[in-house]
Design a protein around this motif. Sequence first.
Motif, PDB file in Angstrom:
ATOM      1  N   ALA A  67       0.836  -1.202   0.000  1.00  0.00           N
ATOM      2  CA  ALA A  67       0.000   0.000   0.000  1.00  0.00           C
ATOM      3  C   ALA A  67       0.872   1.255   0.000  1.00  0.00           C
ATOM      4  O   ALA A  67       0.528   2.260  -0.597  1.00  0.00           O
ATOM      5  CB  ALA A  67      -0.926  -0.004   1.205  1.00  0.00           C
ATOM      6  N   ALA A  68       2.009   1.186   0.676  1.00  0.00           N
ATOM      7  CA  ALA A  68       2.889   2.353   0.754  1.00  0.00           C
ATOM      8  C   ALA A  68       3.600   2.622  -0.566  1.00  0.00           C
ATOM      9  O   ALA A  68       4.032   3.740  -0.824  1.00  0.00           O
ATOM     10  CB  ALA A  68       3.920   2.159   1.861  1.00  0.00           C
ATOM     11  N   THR A  69       3.716   1.617  -1.434  1.00  0.00           N
ATOM     12  CA  THR A  69       4.411   1.804  -2.706  1.00  0.00           C
ATOM     13  C   THR A  69       3.457   2.081  -3.857  1.00  0.00           C
ATOM     14  O   THR A  69       3.857   2.025  -5.000  1.00  0.00           O
ATOM     15  CB  THR A  69       5.272   0.568  -3.041  1.00  0.00           C
ATOM     16  N   ARG A  70       2.208   2.392  -3.566  1.00  0.00           N
ATOM     17  CA  ARG A  70       1.242   2.728  -4.597  1.00  0.00           C
ATOM     18  C   ARG A  70       1.739   3.940  -5.368  1.00  0.00           C
ATOM     19  O   ARG A  70       2.307   4.866  -4.814  1.00  0.00           O
ATOM     20  CB  ARG A  70      -0.109   3.049  -3.955  1.00  0.00           C
ATOM     21  N   ARG A  71       1.524   3.902  -6.687  1.00  0.00           N
ATOM     22  CA  ARG A  71       1.956   5.016  -7.530  1.00  0.00           C
ATOM     23  C   ARG A  71       1.225   6.286  -7.148  1.00  0.00           C
ATOM     24  O   ARG A  71       0.037   6.269  -6.848  1.00  0.00           O
ATOM     25  CB  ARG A  71       1.686   4.709  -8.992  1.00  0.00           C
ATOM     26  N   LEU A  72       1.933   7.386  -7.178  1.00  0.00           N
ATOM     27  CA  LEU A  72       1.360   8.689  -6.881  1.00  0.00           C
ATOM     28  C   LEU A  72       0.541   9.152  -8.077  1.00  0.00           C
ATOM     29  O   LEU A  72       1.023   9.134  -9.203  1.00  0.00           O
ATOM     30  CB  LEU A  72       2.501   9.684  -6.590  1.00  0.00           C
ATOM     31  N   GLY A  73      -0.707   9.517  -7.846  1.00  0.00           N
ATOM     32  CA  GLY A  73      -1.586   9.958  -8.924  1.00  0.00           C
ATOM     33  C   GLY A  73      -1.551  11.467  -9.107  1.00  0.00           C
ATOM     34  O   GLY A  73      -1.064  12.211  -8.247  1.00  0.00           O
ATOM     35  N   LEU A  74      -2.081  11.920 -10.225  1.00  0.00           N
ATOM     36  CA  LEU A  74      -2.072  13.334 -10.566  1.00  0.00           C
ATOM     37  C   LEU A  74      -2.778  14.180  -9.519  1.00  0.00           C
ATOM     38  O   LEU A  74      -2.333  15.272  -9.181  1.00  0.00           O
ATOM     39  CB  LEU A  74      -2.721  13.547 -11.941  1.00  0.00           C
ATOM     40  N   TYR A  75      -3.881  13.695  -8.972  1.00  0.00           N
ATOM     41  CA  TYR A  75      -4.676  14.489  -8.038  1.00  0.00           C
ATOM     42  C   TYR A  75      -4.403  14.165  -6.576  1.00  0.00           C
ATOM     43  O   TYR A  75      -5.159  14.567  -5.699  1.00  0.00           O
ATOM     44  CB  TYR A  75      -6.166  14.298  -8.336  1.00  0.00           C
ATOM     45  N   ASP A  76      -3.303  13.461  -6.293  1.00  0.00           N
ATOM     46  CA  ASP A  76      -3.008  13.064  -4.912  1.00  0.00           C
ATOM     47  C   ASP A  76      -2.501  14.218  -4.050  1.00  0.00           C
ATOM     48  O   ASP A  76      -2.795  14.274  -2.870  1.00  0.00           O
ATOM     49  CB  ASP A  76      -1.986  11.918  -4.890  1.00  0.00           C
ATOM     50  N   THR A  77      -1.714  15.110  -4.612  1.00  0.00           N
ATOM     51  CA  THR A  77      -1.184  16.244  -3.848  1.00  0.00           C
ATOM     52  C   THR A  77      -1.186  17.480  -4.735  1.00  0.00           C
ATOM     53  O   THR A  77      -1.257  17.396  -5.960  1.00  0.00           O
ATOM     54  CB  THR A  77       0.269  16.003  -3.384  1.00  0.00           C
ATOM     55  N   TRP A  78      -1.056  18.631  -4.099  1.00  0.00           N
ATOM     56  CA  TRP A  78      -0.943  19.867  -4.873  1.00  0.00           C
ATOM     57  C   TRP A  78       0.380  19.897  -5.630  1.00  0.00           C
ATOM     58  O   TRP A  78       0.495  20.560  -6.663  1.00  0.00           O
ATOM     59  CB  TRP A  78      -1.104  21.091  -3.975  1.00  0.00           C
ATOM     60  N   TRP A  79       1.384  19.180  -5.141  1.00  0.00           N
ATOM     61  CA  TRP A  79       2.672  19.120  -5.848  1.00  0.00           C
ATOM     62  C   TRP A  79       2.529  18.403  -7.182  1.00  0.00           C
ATOM     63  O   TRP A  79       3.099  18.829  -8.191  1.00  0.00           O
ATOM     64  CB  TRP A  79       3.740  18.431  -4.989  1.00  0.00           C
ATOM     65  N   THR A  80       1.761  17.326  -7.199  1.00  0.00           N
ATOM     66  CA  THR A  80       1.567  16.604  -8.465  1.00  0.00           C
ATOM     67  C   THR A  80       0.702  17.427  -9.419  1.00  0.00           C
ATOM     68  O   THR A  80       0.924  17.418 -10.630  1.00  0.00           O
ATOM     69  CB  THR A  80       0.947  15.215  -8.224  1.00  0.00           C
ATOM     70  N   VAL A  81      -0.258  18.151  -8.868  1.00  0.00           N
ATOM     71  CA  VAL A  81      -1.078  19.033  -9.702  1.00  0.00           C
ATOM     72  C   VAL A  81      -0.209  20.151 -10.275  1.00  0.00           C
ATOM     73  O   VAL A  81      -0.327  20.500 -11.454  1.00  0.00           O
ATOM     74  CB  VAL A  81      -2.269  19.607  -8.905  1.00  0.00           C
TER      75      VAL A  81
END
Length: 193
Positions: free
Chosen positions: A15-29
């Motif tokens: 679960a901790a290694t799940r890929r980071l999605g576009l809408y997961d954080t303001w940094w990815t946005v």
Amino acid sequence: MSVLPSETSVPPSAAATRRLGLYDTWWTVAAGALAACLGIAACAWVSLHLHADAALHSAALFLHLAALVLGFGAVLVADYYALLFLTGRCSLRDALTTTGRLHAPIWAGLVGLVASGALLHPDLGSVLTRVKLGLVLALTLNGLQAGVLNRRMRDETGTPLTGRLLAWGAGTALVSQVCWWGAVLIGFRNSQR
């Protein structure tokens, strides 16, 4: 006899290694916004340096109109579901699920519009064309933050939405409509020349 692991027995490290999605954080946005700005700038550069012949221009115009139908049509459906929720004719979960599913055609339409528009000989010296590019950029950035809004509202589906989230949603829809309609009207006006 072998036993297959169940979905509930996934180790915590997975679960901790799940890929980071576009809408997961303001940094990815923000990274998505930077990529979008670079993509729009690249298409503007291409439009200045690539001159399509008549056949390619006709194909680009067809793709441009098809992308408009796809993207703007999906936006209108998303806004329709928001109105259904606001009038009590569908649940928040239904409205958010539908809107979430419409993100792919909205983005595909927007990308198609920008890419095909680069082949339509836009006059980047024209004030109206620059305003249209500004509207497209604002629309893109608004779409990115709309994904975060959808996620936040989904997290709140068990409780009544706060006034802040409702205002955020109304502002997002208003910016979207102004940008889409403004770009369509300018595109129509530019095509008459």
